[in-house]
Design a protein around this motif. Structure first.
Motif, PDB file in Angstrom:
ATOM      1  N   LEU A 125       0.828  -1.356   0.263  1.00 46.34           N
ATOM      2  CA  LEU A 125       0.044  -0.057  -0.070  1.00 46.34           C
ATOM      3  C   LEU A 125       0.836   1.246   0.045  1.00 46.34           C
ATOM      4  N   TYR A 126       1.941   1.253   0.963  1.00 48.88           N
ATOM      5  CA  TYR A 126       2.832   2.272   0.689  1.00 48.88           C
ATOM      6  C   TYR A 126       3.454   2.691  -0.492  1.00 48.88           C
ATOM      7  N   ALA A 127       3.929   1.527  -1.438  1.00 50.05           N
ATOM      8  CA  ALA A 127       4.366   1.560  -2.419  1.00 50.05           C
ATOM      9  C   ALA A 127       3.260   2.287  -3.713  1.00 50.05           C
ATOM     10  N   ALA A 128       1.834   1.844  -3.453  1.00 44.50           N
ATOM     11  CA  ALA A 128       0.956   2.377  -4.195  1.00 44.50           C
ATOM     12  C   ALA A 128       0.487   3.927  -4.083  1.00 44.50           C
ATOM     13  N   LEU A 129       0.897   4.100  -2.891  1.00 42.78           N
ATOM     14  CA  LEU A 129       0.598   5.727  -2.809  1.00 42.78           C
ATOM     15  C   LEU A 129       1.735   6.574  -3.648  1.00 42.78           C
ATOM     16  N   ASN A 130       2.818   5.982  -3.937  1.00 41.48           N
ATOM     17  CA  ASN A 130       3.682   6.473  -5.012  1.00 41.48           C
ATOM     18  C   ASN A 130       3.036   6.988  -6.250  1.00 41.48           C
ATOM     19  N   LEU A 131       1.922   6.062  -6.525  1.00 38.63           N
ATOM     20  CA  LEU A 131       1.132   6.441  -7.669  1.00 38.63           C
ATOM     21  C   LEU A 131       0.268   7.617  -7.837  1.00 38.63           C
ATOM     22  N   LEU A 132       0.133   8.161  -6.586  1.00 37.13           N
ATOM     23  CA  LEU A 132      -0.840   9.227  -6.364  1.00 37.13           C
ATOM     24  C   LEU A 132      -0.166  10.721  -6.276  1.00 37.13           C
ATOM     25  N   ASP A 133      -0.613  11.664  -6.627  1.00 34.43           N
ATOM     26  CA  ASP A 133      -0.114  13.007  -6.494  1.00 34.43           C
ATOM     27  C   ASP A 133      -0.244  13.660  -5.163  1.00 34.43           C
ATOM     28  N   ARG A 134       0.792  13.167  -4.391  1.00 30.86           N
ATOM     29  CA  ARG A 134       0.705  13.439  -3.114  1.00 30.86           C
ATOM     30  C   ARG A 134       0.959  15.079  -2.529  1.00 30.86           C
ATOM     31  N   GLU A 135       1.408  15.922  -3.513  1.00 27.32           N
ATOM     32  CA  GLU A 135       1.454  17.164  -3.192  1.00 27.32           C
ATOM     33  C   GLU A 135       0.087  17.874  -3.378  1.00 27.32           C
ATOM     34  N   ARG A 136      -0.492  17.260  -4.331  1.00 30.21           N
ATOM     35  CA  ARG A 136      -2.048  18.053  -4.592  1.00 30.21           C
ATOM     36  C   ARG A 136      -3.178  17.300  -3.707  1.00 30.21           C
TER      37      ARG A 136
END
Length: 287
Positions: A90-101
């Motif tokens: 799941l942590y690796a999957a979060l890298n697929l998302l735009d964490r700044e926006r």
């Protein structure tokens, strides 16, 4: 941890720096007739930036898994036994998302890795902050994405499904044998069939298998075990129209296109694991 208490199980943590690398160490104690037994879990204190392919996920599975996040809402589950790497995935999957926006929040037990641009909360059962209470509070913070460390009770399951139906992307882990069993577990937790069918984007089931050491026998690097490191084996159940209809009417779910055994068989063919690990996985998946 109470160092004077030796008759009850305890959980604790500490931080250690060794050779310029900091580690969070989770400690679990268990009283036995021989004395206290301790298990330590070592977690590097560093941003979690791994890609899905680095976990052993086949490119086609990784691409299909990534597509589950493109809707921006819905429920994505990662299932497997304890220690199978669900949270890491799941942590690796979060890298697929735009964490700044995006406003991304997590609720974990414990917080295993510190992630930049993400608001992380650790549950505190003694203080009354369990997964259900933490999830209710987090949803009042207007998150776009909510990561739930584990769905383990009907209340957390119900809140997670409702959140997925009301415009949130909810990522969560569960303990089930395979991907199809996750749907049955949600229904066992009193989630309505029509809500599960509408909310679910997909389920990724996973296990870990050991990788043969390059020594092909035994050496100091692998402590004479013949194995060095582990890799994941995965199966992905995508919530297609056929899957959603099966959930609604209560019929058996169509199986995923490739099971964990299929994935392990492919890794066996390329030398990423061996026959013993394949047989062990097959036994663990038997009903």
């Amino acid at each position: 941890m109470d160092i004077a208490q030796r008759m009850l199980p305890q959980d604790g943590s500490m931080r250690l720096t060794c050779r310029e690398q900091s580690w969070d160490i989770r400690v679990a104690s268990q009283p036995t007739i021989q004395g206290e037994k301790l298990v330590l879990r070592l977690l590097p204190v560093q941003p979690m930036e791994q890609k899905l392919t680095a976990l052993g996920m086949a490119p086609e599975t990784g691409e299909a898994f990534a597509r589950l996040f493109y809707k921006g809402q819905g429920l994505v589950l990662v299932t497997g036994p304890t220690g199978s790497g669900k949270t890491t995935t799941l942590y690796a999957a979060l890298n697929l998302l735009d964490r700044e926006r995006l406003n991304i929040m997590t609720l974990e037990d414990p917080v295993e890795y510190r992630l930049p641009e993400i608001v992380q909360t650790q549950v505190n059962y003694r203080g009354g902050l369990d997964f259900a209470a933490g999830l209710r509070g987090a949803l009042r913070q207007d998150p776009d994405v909510m990561l739930v460390g584990e769905i383990r009770d009907p209340e957390t399951a119900a809140i997670s499904v409702r959140a997925a139906l009301t415009g949130h992307l909810v990522l969560a882990t569960m303990h089930t044998q395979d991907s199809c069993s996750a749907v049955a577990r949600l229904l066992d937790m009193d989630c309505a069939r029509y809500q599960v069918a509408a909310a679910l984007n997909g389920v990724l089931a996973q296990r870990l298998v050991r990788k043969p050491c390059s020594c092909q026998g035994g050496c100091s690097r692998c402590y004479q075990s013949g194995y060095y490191g582990r890799t994941g084996v995965f199966e992905l159940l995508v919530a297609t129209a056929e899957v959603r209809n099966a959930v609604l009417i209560g019929s058996p779910l169509p199986p995923p296109q490739a099971t964990m055994l299929d994935d392990c068989r492919a890794k066996l063919a390329t030398g990423l694991t061996d026959e013993a690990q394949f047989r062990q996985l097959a036994l663990s998946l038997e009903d």
